[in-house]
Design an enzyme around this catalytic site. Structure first.
Site, PDB file in Angstrom:
ATOM      1  N   SER B 173       0.864 -11.875 -10.497  1.00 13.73           N
ATOM      2  CA  SER B 173       2.283 -11.496 -10.480  1.00 13.73           C
ATOM      3  C   SER B 173       3.051 -12.446 -11.374  1.00 13.73           C
ATOM      4  CB  SER B 173       2.788 -11.620  -9.038  1.00 13.73           C
ATOM      5  OG  SER B 173       4.198 -11.608  -8.990  1.00 13.73           O
ATOM      6  N   TYR B 186       3.854 -16.259  -1.048  1.00 17.32           N
ATOM      7  CA  TYR B 186       3.377 -15.311  -2.049  1.00 17.32           C
ATOM      8  C   TYR B 186       3.170 -16.030  -3.385  1.00 17.32           C
ATOM      9  CZ  TYR B 186       3.281 -10.876  -4.686  1.00 17.32           C
ATOM     10  OH  TYR B 186       2.918  -9.809  -5.485  1.00 17.32           O
TER      11      TYR B 186
END
Lengths: 306, 306
Positions: B173, B186
């Site tokens: 990401s 995350y």
């Protein structure tokens, strides 16, 4: 604010911040006082942890030492007292065990009080090719080098938030910015530590808790035993670092609220280039700088040193 | 080789690689054929995983789907067959559980054969401020988004090494490159995935296994439901990405052996600037770009969608 005004403000402030940064290349930044702060250092039974303890001790702080090595920790406590620490507390704590981290954190809060400077320093290294690394060591590397940061934040950040005062110090590695052949699990854990500290740092800023500072430390190999045997190819550009030098730089970064500390300075350049150069050139330069063979002669800390 | 010759070689190759990169801004890179390859996609019961399965199917690959959602996976299998997959296998597998990953991997090797393209795509997000995130969700985020990559590599890399042939695709990401307020766990997990894939990629190169390629994908928010509710402030510069577009770009990156794929293109610029600009300016630009408030309106995937 409309688009034009907001953009203008960003442009003007950008210029100002660049001027400020330039000036600080020559004029040292103001140092804050940390006398009386409660400083917790994980993994302070040896290496950089011990040296940081001595440096913090000389600044009139209350020290809380954590390690799995009781004898090493007692020696650090003795040295810290010699360096002028008012109070030194030490606790056996295995940072790979969440429940132990929580249990010992509670004990610290009861016996010493709220920690205001948290130094996540404990770290381990497998030092094997990924396919040769046992799962248990890979898991432990993540637990100590990354997850322990989560649990110590959970334990000590609430009091910092309540007071809007504190400092979170994450001892990561240059291997937390650039992948290294032979250090896959270590790199994963150190990249994670960087991403975590950076994100919580931004979260604190975004929620108005700007009294809580973050310092993320990414040094190249340090001559502490942890990476014994490793050789650097161009010692002028990428020297194996002297531990006393690194400890002093870390303390200075804390005192000046510096967010990122990369050591040696060439790591700033290498990290910047990594994101700009074509991939093939990056790999070529990595080979040229010896990044592919760093771990070939790795021996690590001998059992006796541990 | 002596210092002078080695430096000269590095300089000349550097120029060549830059010319090559420049030319490829206009001339597309040659695409490899992956017909007949066995492609494993974790988390392929929905989102990008499903779309990648359809794209890979159209290229004549054998597909192995993993997900915790049986119905979603069956639907992906149906769509993949429509897209032209020769064979589609699907397995229930909870990537947060190492033993299950190993067990299902063995089953795949027995029933389908060696995987030659491994796509670590399964991912979860807590979406809470760090202090509000339950430990169990933080741990699960690390297990799925990072540790599952370790265990799937352990399971499928040996055959790739034996054949010096394969492709490792890591769906990370942009939050694996830049910290984000509200995504601490995350970010930790996605930073770790980047550092891990990068390191093993270098390890494979250093050990002469240059037939095994690595592709690391770092997209900004994709409109798949996972980040429902999130808003981007400047949609021209940082658009919420279209899932079909992302899937096509990933397949293209695999076919051209591209190592890093950052989406949208502005992420290349932002990542590069992060390492160059003064910290205060970086934070200022982050605020300007809305990076501080990305997660303020996060709702995430509704139970029904899962």
């Amino acid at each position: 604010m409309n688009f034009f005004l907001e953009t203008l403000q960003v442009l003007l402030l950008s210029i100002w911040y660049n001027v400020e940064s330039f000036v600080h290349l020559f004029v040292p930044r103001r140092k804050k006082s940390i006398a009386g702060e409660v400083v917790l250092i994980t993994g302070s039974g040896s290496g950089i942890g011990r040296l940081m303890a001595q440096e913090f001790a000389a600044l009139g702080t209350v020290l809380v030492l954590w390690d799995i090595n009781q004898d090493g920790m007692k020696e650090t406590a003795r040295l810290a007292k010699l360096s002028g620490a008012s109070r030194v507390h030490h606790y056996l704590c295995d940072c790979s065990d969440k429940n132990e981290v929580y249990r010992v954190s509670d004990q610290v809060k009861r016996e010493v009080g709220d920690v205001s400077i948290l130094v996540n320093n404990a770290g381990i290294v497998t030092g094997k090719k990924f396919m040769d690394a046992p799962d248990s060591l890979i898991e432990k590397t993540m637990e100590v080098n990354t997850m322990a940061h989560f649990w110590t934040y959970k334990a000590f950040l609430p009091a910092m938030i309540a007071n809007n005062h504190g400092h979170l110090v994450s001892i990561s590695s240059s291997a937390g910015l650039i992948g290294v052949n032979g250090l896959a699990d270590y790199c994963a854990s150190k990249f994670a530590a960087v991403g975590f500290a950076e994100s919580v740092g931004l979260e604190l800023l975004a929620t108005g808790k700007d009294g809580i500072k973050t310092t993320i430390v990414c040094p190249y190999f340090i001559n502490t035993g942890m990476f014994d045997g490793c050789q650097t190819k161009w010692p002028t550009l990428l020297p194996i670092l002297n531990p006393e030098y690194v400890a002093k730089k870390i303390i200075n970064a804390v005192l000046t609220d510096q967010v990122f500390l990369l050591l040696p300075k060439s790591i700033y350049l290498i990290t910047a280039l990594k994101n700009i150069l074509p991939m093939k050139q990056g790999i070529l330069l990595g080979q040229y700088l010896g990044a592919f063979s760093l771990m070939d002669t790795f021996k690590g800390r001998s059992k006796k040193q541990e």
